[in-house]
Design an enzyme around this catalytic site. Structure first.
Site, PDB file in Angstrom:
ATOM      1  N   PHE A  79      20.956  82.149  33.777  1.00 19.52           N
ATOM      2  CA  PHE A  79      20.797  80.805  34.331  1.00 19.52           C
ATOM      3  C   PHE A  79      22.087  80.046  34.096  1.00 19.52           C
ATOM      4  O   PHE A  79      22.574  79.954  32.971  1.00 19.52           O
ATOM      5  CB  PHE A  79      19.604  80.085  33.697  1.00 19.52           C
ATOM      6  CG  PHE A  79      19.175  78.901  34.519  1.00 19.52           C
ATOM      7  CD1 PHE A  79      18.214  79.055  35.519  1.00 19.52           C
ATOM      8  CD2 PHE A  79      19.745  77.654  34.328  1.00 19.52           C
ATOM      9  CE1 PHE A  79      17.841  77.979  36.308  1.00 19.52           C
ATOM     10  CE2 PHE A  79      19.374  76.574  35.114  1.00 19.52           C
ATOM     11  CZ  PHE A  79      18.417  76.731  36.105  1.00 19.52           C
TER      12      PHE A  79
ATOM     13  N   ARG B  38      25.144  68.704  36.344  1.00 18.17           N
ATOM     14  CA  ARG B  38      25.714  68.891  37.692  1.00 18.17           C
ATOM     15  C   ARG B  38      27.180  68.472  37.740  1.00 18.17           C
ATOM     16  O   ARG B  38      27.970  68.956  38.553  1.00 18.17           O
ATOM     17  CB  ARG B  38      24.953  68.047  38.720  1.00 18.17           C
ATOM     18  CG  ARG B  38      23.541  68.514  38.999  1.00 18.17           C
ATOM     19  CD  ARG B  38      23.003  67.822  40.238  1.00 18.17           C
ATOM     20  NE  ARG B  38      21.565  67.914  40.352  1.00 18.17           N
ATOM     21  CZ  ARG B  38      20.897  68.932  40.874  1.00 18.17           C
ATOM     22  NH1 ARG B  38      21.565  69.990  41.311  1.00 18.17           N
ATOM     23  NH2 ARG B  38      19.591  68.928  40.953  1.00 18.17           N
TER      24      ARG B  38
ATOM     25  N   ASP C  16      18.941  83.024  44.329  1.00 18.35           N
ATOM     26  CA  ASP C  16      18.307  83.647  43.165  1.00 18.35           C
ATOM     27  C   ASP C  16      17.231  84.612  43.677  1.00 18.35           C
ATOM     28  O   ASP C  16      17.548  85.718  44.092  1.00 18.35           O
ATOM     29  CB  ASP C  16      17.760  82.505  42.291  1.00 18.35           C
ATOM     30  CG  ASP C  16      17.164  82.953  40.982  1.00 18.35           C
ATOM     31  OD1 ASP C  16      17.600  83.982  40.449  1.00 18.35           O
ATOM     32  OD2 ASP C  16      16.254  82.274  40.477  1.00 18.35           O
TER      33      ASP C  16
ATOM     34  N   GLU D  36      24.942  77.356  50.305  1.00 21.85           N
ATOM     35  CA  GLU D  36      24.092  77.325  49.106  1.00 21.85           C
ATOM     36  C   GLU D  36      24.956  77.334  47.853  1.00 21.85           C
ATOM     37  O   GLU D  36      26.038  77.917  47.846  1.00 21.85           O
ATOM     38  CB  GLU D  36      23.201  78.572  49.065  1.00 21.85           C
ATOM     39  CG  GLU D  36      21.942  78.502  49.899  1.00 21.85           C
ATOM     40  CD  GLU D  36      20.810  77.773  49.158  1.00 21.85           C
ATOM     41  OE1 GLU D  36      21.083  77.040  48.179  1.00 21.85           O
ATOM     42  OE2 GLU D  36      19.656  77.938  49.568  1.00 21.85           O
ATOM     43  N   ASP D  37      24.432  76.749  46.779  1.00 24.42           N
ATOM     44  CA  ASP D  37      25.086  76.902  45.493  1.00 24.42           C
ATOM     45  C   ASP D  37      24.774  78.285  44.918  1.00 24.42           C
ATOM     46  O   ASP D  37      25.646  78.980  44.429  1.00 24.42           O
ATOM     47  CB  ASP D  37      24.653  75.800  44.509  1.00 24.42           C
ATOM     48  CG  ASP D  37      23.140  75.630  44.429  1.00 24.42           C
ATOM     49  OD1 ASP D  37      22.408  76.197  45.268  1.00 24.42           O
ATOM     50  OD2 ASP D  37      22.670  74.918  43.519  1.00 24.42           O
TER      51      ASP D  37
HETATM   52  P1  IMP Z   1      15.535  80.810  44.775  1.00 21.99           P
HETATM   53  O1  IMP Z   1      14.850  81.489  43.634  1.00 21.99           O
HETATM   54  O2  IMP Z   1      16.590  81.707  45.390  1.00 21.99           O
HETATM   55  O3  IMP Z   1      14.562  80.271  45.775  1.00 21.99           O
HETATM   56  O4  IMP Z   1      16.325  79.596  44.151  1.00 21.99           O
HETATM   57  C1  IMP Z   1      15.785  78.319  44.166  1.00 21.99           C
HETATM   58  C2  IMP Z   1      16.700  77.327  43.557  1.00 21.99           C
HETATM   59  O5  IMP Z   1      16.642  77.477  42.159  1.00 21.99           O
HETATM   60  C3  IMP Z   1      18.196  77.421  43.889  1.00 21.99           C
HETATM   61  O6  IMP Z   1      18.549  76.824  45.118  1.00 21.99           O
HETATM   62  C4  IMP Z   1      18.772  76.634  42.746  1.00 21.99           C
HETATM   63  O7  IMP Z   1      18.686  75.247  43.002  1.00 21.99           O
HETATM   64  C5  IMP Z   1      17.824  76.995  41.607  1.00 21.99           C
HETATM   65  N1  IMP Z   1      18.428  78.027  40.760  1.00 21.99           N
HETATM   66  C6  IMP Z   1      18.227  79.339  40.752  1.00 21.99           C
HETATM   67  N2  IMP Z   1      18.970  79.935  39.812  1.00 21.99           N
HETATM   68  C7  IMP Z   1      19.664  78.942  39.198  1.00 21.99           C
HETATM   69  C8  IMP Z   1      20.617  78.910  38.138  1.00 21.99           C
HETATM   70  O8  IMP Z   1      21.011  79.927  37.537  1.00 21.99           O
HETATM   71  N3  IMP Z   1      21.101  77.689  37.809  1.00 21.99           N
HETATM   72  C9  IMP Z   1      20.733  76.533  38.438  1.00 21.99           C
HETATM   73  N4  IMP Z   1      19.848  76.527  39.428  1.00 21.99           N
HETATM   74  C10 IMP Z   1      19.318  77.721  39.816  1.00 21.99           C
END
Ligand code: IMP
Length: 176
Positions: free
Chosen positions: A149, A162, A100, A96-97
């Protein structure tokens, strides 16, 4: 909105940490039939930099999901790309990148677990534990960050930034 002037993580710092993670993964996955699964699109740079330092029996495929936020804790996750490689019996490493709230990763892990892998591990470049709604515990974490963010090194804001080689905090445009 725009990226901060100074990066949160410089390209060199990211490269050093990715090399350390590759070292850990090489040690832990030695002799394991491994399937590396980068999560599109945000994990592209991370995956590319990491996999070139891996020295293990490796196959690579991709997975992509999108989560729809209904309420803060609810919503559904849609799978846009699924791996065609066999999951069963493989040591699967999801890349994963960023984790969150954990909702997307949680859904991805559930989906992969249903494919009966020999083992299932999670490596994330960035982790925002303060934002967690779903319980997700990555095995490998590049950097833990606060509730900010971020963009760059694969991560976007509305599909922009990106391509940036470093990681920046997204900021409000300065008033004119
Ligand atoms: P989740 O809230 O963990 O389900 O995250 C969902 C998706 O939101 C991640 O896979 C990222 O693609 C995007 N995301 C969450 N936080 C960030 C951030 O700080 N920057 C860019 N993308 C984010």
């Amino acid at each position: 909105m725009r990226p901060s002037e100074a990066p949160l993580f410089q390209a060199e710092a990211i490269a050093r940490r990715v090399a350390e993670l590759a070292g850990e993964i090489n040690r832990d996955f030695k002799d394991r039939d491994t399937l590396l699964l980068p999560v599109l699109k945000g994990g592209i740079h991370f995956a590319s930099d990491l996999m070139r330092q891996l020295d293990i029996p490796l196959r690579v495929d991709f997975i992509r999901a999108r989560s729809y936020r209904g309420t803060e804790s609810g919503g559904s996750v849609e799978f846009l790309v699924l791996p065609t490689e066999t999951i069963e019996g493989r040591h699967v490493l999801l890349l994963e990148d960023i984790v969150d709230t954990g909702r997307t990763t949680h859904a991805l892990l559930e989906r992969l677990r249903a494919g009966a892998p020999a083992s299932l591990s999670l490596c994330t470049l960035l982790d925002k534990p303060a934002r967690r709604i779903c319980e997700v515990h990555p095995h490998y974490v590049g950097f833990e960050i606060e509730d900010r963010f971020v963009v760059g090194y694969g991560m976007d804001y509305e599909e922009r930034y990106r391509e940036l080689p470093a990681i920046y905090v997204l900021e409000e445009d300065a008033p004119r």
